[in-house]
Enzyme design. Structure first.
Site, short mmCIF file in Angstrom:
data_model
loop_
_atom_site.label_atom_id
_atom_site.label_comp_id
_atom_site.label_asym_id
_atom_site.label_seq_id
_atom_site.Cartn_x
_atom_site.Cartn_y
_atom_site.Cartn_z
N ILE A 159 39.64 39.30 43.22
CA ILE A 159 40.52 40.25 42.30
C ILE A 159 42.40 40.48 43.34
O ILE A 159 42.21 40.57 44.21
CB ILE A 159 39.91 41.73 42.80
CG1 ILE A 159 40.68 42.54 41.57
CG2 ILE A 159 39.65 42.19 44.28
CD1 ILE A 159 40.24 44.22 41.61
N SER A 160 43.46 39.92 42.18
CA SER A 160 44.43 39.84 42.80
C SER A 160 45.13 41.31 43.24
O SER A 160 44.61 41.95 43.53
CB SER A 160 45.56 39.22 41.50
OG SER A 160 44.39 38.63 41.26
#
Length: 225
Positions: free
Chosen positions: A74-75
């Site tokens: 997840i960025s």
């Protein structure tokens, strides 16, 4: 209390996943240059801790990327905010194509801002998890597809904006072909360790490319899994 918390008790969070933790994250993002209040307000309200493994939930509001399984992440919130800000800077698009659903967090941020999001994910397990979260949070303006993201979504093109959440050596021509006139594409480009975030828009003499800084993303892969 946010809208999500009213309808999904787990969205409220506690301690390191509470609204106070979200507020602190938004303060850091603003200090680090994220200026669009629309983007900051969405990140303030969206329960990022539901998009990561329960064991990592207490780290959800750190400004860092986190693993989500299948070799994906997840960025970092700052990157999500910067990409979203770049995508909507010249006007809110109505229809957005996202390449790489991943955890579903970037898609959920976009869905709170635009009319419709089309998202493509090559890893079926990740897509199942994201769909489950969209339903749980009442996010109804997302269409999703299990497919090779490099192909885009040609049967519903053109799109007002396209966002790519994995890095290829170059921007796929198939994606540029699905961008509406005067549309905007935001994508990381380059090999691991030397990736640049690009914003591409149509100009009088062809595509206008703008570098938005260095980033680090997983590679954009073909096929499905």
């Amino acid at each position: 209390m946010t809208g999500f918390a009213r309808h999904v008790p787990e969205a409220r969070g506690l301690g390191m996943t509470s609204q106070r933790a979200r507020d602190r994250l938004v303060e850091r993002l603003a200090e680090d240059g994220i200026a669009d209040r629309r983007v900051l307000d969405v990140i303030r309200s969206l329960p990022r801790h539901l998009f990561v493994d329960e064991a990592l939930a207490t780290r959800a509001y750190e400004d860092t990327a986190l693993p989500i399984g299948q070799g994906q992440t997840i960025s970092q919130p700052h990157v999500v905010a910067r990409m979203t800000e770049a995508l909507i800077e010249h006007g809110l698009p109505k229809r957005v194509l996202e390449i790489g659903t991943g955890s579903g967090y970037q898609c959920a941020v976009l869905a709170a801002l635009v009319e419709k999001v089309y998202t493509v994910e090559r890893i079926e397990e990740l897509l199942r998890n994201a769909r489950r979260l969209f339903r749980k949070l009442g996010i109804a303006n997302v269409r999703s597809r299990h497919d090779d993201g490099r192909l885009g979504w040609p049967d519903d093109a053109p799109f007002d904006a396209i966002i790519v959440t994995a890095a290829g050596a170059e921007v796929e021509q198939a994606l540029l072909a699905q961008l509406a006139p005067h549309g905007t594409l935001v994508a990381p480009v380059g090999p691991a360790g030397r990736q640049t975030l690009l914003r591409i828009r149509a100009g009088e003499d062809g595509w206008v490319r703008e570098s938005l800084g260095l980033v680090s993303f997983v590679p954009l892969l073909g096929g499905v899994g």
